[in-house]
Scaffold this motif. Structure first.
Motif, PDB file in Angstrom:
ATOM      1  N   THR A   1       0.965  -1.272  -0.018  1.00  0.00           N
ATOM      2  CA  THR A   1       0.096   0.021   0.038  1.00  0.00           C
ATOM      3  C   THR A   1       0.983   1.436  -0.047  1.00  0.00           C
ATOM      4  O   THR A   1       0.238   2.087  -0.199  1.00  0.00           O
ATOM      5  N   GLY A   2       2.043   1.286   0.263  1.00  0.00           N
ATOM      6  CA  GLY A   2       2.866   2.208   0.408  1.00  0.00           C
ATOM      7  C   GLY A   2       2.777   3.115   1.812  1.00  0.00           C
ATOM      8  O   GLY A   2       3.427   4.097   2.037  1.00  0.00           O
ATOM      9  N   MET A   3       1.786   2.419   2.676  1.00  0.00           N
ATOM     10  CA  MET A   3       1.662   3.296   3.909  1.00  0.00           C
ATOM     11  C   MET A   3       2.375   2.329   5.243  1.00  0.00           C
ATOM     12  O   MET A   3       2.629   1.163   4.952  1.00  0.00           O
ATOM     13  N   SER A   4       2.256   2.993   6.091  1.00  0.00           N
ATOM     14  CA  SER A   4       2.675   2.477   7.389  1.00  0.00           C
ATOM     15  C   SER A   4       2.081   2.913   8.569  1.00  0.00           C
ATOM     16  O   SER A   4       1.093   3.812   8.558  1.00  0.00           O
ATOM     17  N   PRO A   5       1.739   2.027   9.512  1.00  0.00           N
ATOM     18  CA  PRO A   5       1.172   2.288  10.508  1.00  0.00           C
ATOM     19  C   PRO A   5       1.673   3.409  11.485  1.00  0.00           C
ATOM     20  O   PRO A   5       2.742   3.745  11.550  1.00  0.00           O
ATOM     21  N   ILE A   6       0.698   3.942  12.278  1.00  0.00           N
ATOM     22  CA  ILE A   6       1.401   5.136  13.224  1.00  0.00           C
ATOM     23  C   ILE A   6       1.054   4.404  14.516  1.00  0.00           C
ATOM     24  O   ILE A   6       0.468   3.728  15.009  1.00  0.00           O
ATOM     25  N   ARG A   7       2.476   4.452  15.154  1.00  0.00           N
ATOM     26  CA  ARG A   7       2.735   4.104  16.639  1.00  0.00           C
ATOM     27  C   ARG A   7       2.447   4.831  17.518  1.00  0.00           C
ATOM     28  O   ARG A   7       2.848   6.184  17.542  1.00  0.00           O
ATOM     29  N   VAL A   8       1.817   4.732  18.771  1.00  0.00           N
ATOM     30  CA  VAL A   8       1.554   5.308  19.950  1.00  0.00           C
ATOM     31  C   VAL A   8       1.865   4.492  21.132  1.00  0.00           C
ATOM     32  O   VAL A   8       1.821   3.303  21.164  1.00  0.00           O
ATOM     33  N   THR A   9       2.005   5.169  22.254  1.00  0.00           N
ATOM     34  CA  THR A   9       2.148   4.528  23.421  1.00  0.00           C
ATOM     35  C   THR A   9       0.941   5.151  24.120  1.00  0.00           C
ATOM     36  O   THR A   9       0.637   6.370  24.445  1.00  0.00           O
ATOM     37  N   ILE A  10      -0.011   4.272  24.848  1.00  0.00           N
ATOM     38  CA  ILE A  10      -0.869   4.584  25.880  1.00  0.00           C
ATOM     39  C   ILE A  10      -0.358   4.194  27.138  1.00  0.00           C
ATOM     40  O   ILE A  10       0.299   3.279  27.705  1.00  0.00           O
ATOM     41  N   ASP A  11      -0.392   5.315  27.759  1.00  0.00           N
ATOM     42  CA  ASP A  11       0.189   5.491  29.301  1.00  0.00           C
ATOM     43  C   ASP A  11      -0.538   5.116  30.378  1.00  0.00           C
ATOM     44  O   ASP A  11      -0.198   4.556  31.329  1.00  0.00           O
ATOM     45  N   ALA A  12      -1.858   5.036  30.325  1.00  0.00           N
ATOM     46  CA  ALA A  12      -2.807   4.633  31.374  1.00  0.00           C
ATOM     47  C   ALA A  12      -4.237   3.920  30.534  1.00  0.00           C
ATOM     48  O   ALA A  12      -4.551   4.372  29.576  1.00  0.00           O
TER      49      ALA A  12
END
Length: 78
Positions: free
Chosen positions: A41-52
């Motif tokens: 797709t030419g796309m990448s996931p967006i990574r996030v950190t959930i703190d709580a």
């Protein structure tokens, strides 16, 4: 299979790293399962950190200005 929908994916999240599917091809929406690579797709996931532990509204339409989170953009789509 497209996981794009006209509403958010509302999930109860535990703390930790998450990878939001940006391409809409994951079979584990709203999370990335690597489909973007398999389907080129030419796309990448967006990574996030959930703190709580909290409820998260992940963007389902893929049009949010606040990706990966829902900002109501789906309500303006046709």
């Amino acid at each position: 299979m497209s996981g794009i929908q006209n509403k958010p994916y509302v999930c109860e999240e535990q703390p930790g790293r998450k990878a939001w599917c940006a391409c809409g091809e994951s079979e584990k929406e709203p999370y990335c399962d690597g489909s973007h690579k398999r389907k080129n797709t030419g796309m990448s996931p967006i990574r996030v950190t959930i703190d709580a532990k909290k409820t998260v509204a992940w963007c389902g339409c893929k049009e949010s200005a606040n990706k990966p989170f829902c900002d109501g953009a789906h309500s303006k789509l046709k």
